[in-house]
Motif scaffolding. Sequence first.
Motif, short mmCIF file in Angstrom:
data_model
loop_
_atom_site.label_atom_id
_atom_site.label_comp_id
_atom_site.label_asym_id
_atom_site.label_seq_id
_atom_site.Cartn_x
_atom_site.Cartn_y
_atom_site.Cartn_z
N THR A 1 24.79 0.44 -18.25
CA THR A 1 25.04 1.73 -18.89
C THR A 1 25.68 2.64 -17.86
O THR A 1 25.02 3.07 -16.91
N GLY A 2 26.99 2.92 -18.01
CA GLY A 2 27.70 3.69 -16.99
C GLY A 2 27.66 2.94 -15.68
O GLY A 2 27.93 1.73 -15.62
N PRO A 3 27.29 3.62 -14.60
CA PRO A 3 27.20 2.94 -13.31
C PRO A 3 25.87 2.22 -13.06
O PRO A 3 25.69 1.59 -12.03
N VAL A 4 24.95 2.29 -14.02
CA VAL A 4 23.60 1.75 -13.84
C VAL A 4 23.51 0.35 -14.44
O VAL A 4 23.87 0.13 -15.60
N GLN A 5 23.02 -0.59 -13.65
CA GLN A 5 22.74 -1.93 -14.14
C GLN A 5 21.23 -2.06 -14.33
O GLN A 5 20.45 -1.62 -13.49
N TRP A 6 20.81 -2.67 -15.43
CA TRP A 6 19.39 -2.79 -15.72
C TRP A 6 19.09 -4.20 -16.25
O TRP A 6 19.99 -4.90 -16.73
N ALA A 7 17.82 -4.59 -16.15
CA ALA A 7 17.41 -5.91 -16.62
C ALA A 7 15.93 -5.86 -17.02
O ALA A 7 15.10 -5.38 -16.25
N TRP A 8 15.65 -6.36 -18.21
CA TRP A 8 14.28 -6.53 -18.69
C TRP A 8 13.89 -8.00 -18.50
O TRP A 8 14.69 -8.90 -18.75
N VAL B 1 5.64 -7.52 -18.10
CA VAL B 1 6.95 -6.95 -18.42
C VAL B 1 7.48 -6.23 -17.18
O VAL B 1 6.77 -5.41 -16.58
N THR B 2 8.73 -6.52 -16.83
CA THR B 2 9.35 -5.92 -15.65
C THR B 2 10.70 -5.34 -16.02
O THR B 2 11.49 -5.98 -16.71
N LEU B 3 10.94 -4.12 -15.55
CA LEU B 3 12.25 -3.47 -15.71
C LEU B 3 12.80 -3.18 -14.33
O LEU B 3 12.15 -2.53 -13.51
N SER B 4 14.01 -3.66 -14.07
CA SER B 4 14.67 -3.38 -12.78
C SER B 4 15.91 -2.54 -13.04
O SER B 4 16.66 -2.78 -14.00
N ILE B 5 16.11 -1.54 -12.19
CA ILE B 5 17.25 -0.62 -12.29
C ILE B 5 18.03 -0.69 -10.98
O ILE B 5 17.45 -0.56 -9.90
N THR B 6 19.34 -0.86 -11.08
CA THR B 6 20.19 -0.92 -9.90
C THR B 6 21.31 0.11 -10.04
O THR B 6 22.07 0.08 -11.01
N ARG B 7 21.38 1.01 -9.09
CA ARG B 7 22.43 2.02 -9.07
C ARG B 7 23.42 1.69 -7.95
O ARG B 7 23.02 1.18 -6.91
N PRO B 8 24.69 1.99 -8.15
CA PRO B 8 25.69 1.69 -7.11
C PRO B 8 25.43 2.51 -5.85
O PRO B 8 25.02 3.67 -5.91
#
Length: 287
Positions: free
Chosen positions: A11-18, A60-67
């Motif tokens: 989403t935009g510059p944010v990468q995410w993974a469930w 349940v794990t949510l990871s968020i990666t920002r540039p």
Amino acid sequence: MTGFARAAGTTGPVQWAWEVRSVNGRGLDIRLRVPTGYDGAGETARVALQRALTRGQCQVTLSITRPETPPRVRINETLLASLAASVARVPLPPGMSPATLNGLLGIRGVVEADEEPAADAEALSRDLAQAASHLVADLVAARRDEGRQLGAILAGQIAAMERLTRAAEDCPSRRPEAVRARLAAAVAALAGAGGLDGDRLHQEAVLLAAKADVREELDRLQAHLASVKDLVVGGGGIGRKLDFLAQELGREANTLCAKAGDVALSRIGLDLKAVVEQFREQVQNVE
């Protein structure tokens, strides 16, 4: 039941993974690991799992990666030139050094940093919620695939328990003449001990006959197996009910072994206990 599912996106510059993993559990236990500030997304995933599942331990794990790109630096040359010209026109007192480039660059507004645009919070929240819904659907599908394989195993165990129950029903040691022979031998042994009158011998014979009768245990085994088959055919959240029936089947198998007055019937009871225990272990995997 065990299962695994993953959903990822940008989403935009944010990468995410469930990611979600489920293992066997008597009840439903959901554990969340989400980054700070994403508690709302975690609760969305929790609610979706609660609606879809009734048993299992879910992680349940949510990871968020920002540039991590450095900001782009830009010098406002117009402002810098204006400042330099203005400083040059100012007469300096004795002992004061003229302004340097370093000093002018430190003035606010001369150096500007263009940062990467932040992700739209509303769009990110929407994407994470949609992905959580797909994640749960994929997990349910994975568990359903395992359930189909498990169903074949349970069907074989149910058939084995029915076969052994019929074998106990038809065991030669349960025939009236066999029971009479064992009672006669037991009464003869008591009479040989001496000191027992006829009434006492009659009472002992009645007790021995009651202990040797496994009709009630066989009836309950058949009733429990019929209930198990109805549950399996009906489907749904049947894991806990099957777990209870497995305990009852084990109880009746134990009593059958305890009351068996014959080696053949005892062996059937032991084989039945073994299959019931295997059935009970597999039932822990059923939702």
